[in-house]
Scaffold this active site. Sequence first.
Site, mmCIF file in Angstrom:
data_model
loop_
_atom_site.group_PDB
_atom_site.id
_atom_site.type_symbol
_atom_site.label_atom_id
_atom_site.label_comp_id
_atom_site.label_asym_id
_atom_site.label_seq_id
_atom_site.Cartn_x
_atom_site.Cartn_y
_atom_site.Cartn_z
ATOM 1 N N TYR A 46 23.644 19.012 48.668
ATOM 2 C CA TYR A 46 23.507 17.771 47.903
ATOM 3 C C TYR A 46 23.247 16.579 48.814
ATOM 4 O O TYR A 46 23.697 16.548 49.958
ATOM 5 C CB TYR A 46 24.800 17.486 47.116
ATOM 6 N N CYS A 132 26.374 23.249 34.551
ATOM 7 C CA CYS A 132 26.379 22.147 35.518
ATOM 8 C C CYS A 132 25.591 20.939 34.993
ATOM 9 O O CYS A 132 24.438 21.110 34.608
ATOM 10 C CB CYS A 132 25.771 22.663 36.821
#
Length: 143
Positions: A46, A132
Site C-alpha cells: 500500500y 475489502c
Amino acid sequence: MVMNMRRAETGYIVVHCSATKADQKVTVDDIRRWHVDERKWSDIGYNWVIERDGGIEQGRNMHGQGAHAFGYNDKSVGICLVGGLDEDGQPEDNFTSEQFESLRKLIDFQLHVYPGAKVLGHRDLPGVHKDCPCFDVRAWRRS
Ligand SMILES: [Zn+2]
C-alpha cells in the site's frame, strides 16, 4: 524506503483494509513485514496505511507503483485502513471515527495531487470477489 517505479498516471484512489480484528494494534511496520518477509515483495503493497488511532503512515512512496489492486497498480494509489474483521474473522465495518476522519483528509490531499481520480473500495473494482475494505466507500463519501 525502497525505490520503485513511478506511476505514469493515477486515475484511482483505492481504499483497502488490513483484514485484521479491531483489537489488533497493527502498524504500518507490521504490514510491511508481512508483505516483505512473507510475500517476498520489495516493499509494503500500500501507499498509505491508516492505523487504529487515525495515524496516517506512509507505505510506498505515494507516486510509486504499489501492489494492492490487481490490474490497477499502475494507475492507482492504495490506502489501507487497519481493521475490518469481527471476532469470528468475518467482514465488519469496525473502523474508528479517527480513521474515517483521517481517510477524508488523506483522500482530499490525494485528490489535490491527482485531480479527478476516482475514489472507490477494492471490492468496487471489476472482478474483485472479496469484501475489502468492508464498507461502501462511495456511500460513505456521500454521507
Ligand atoms: Zn484490498
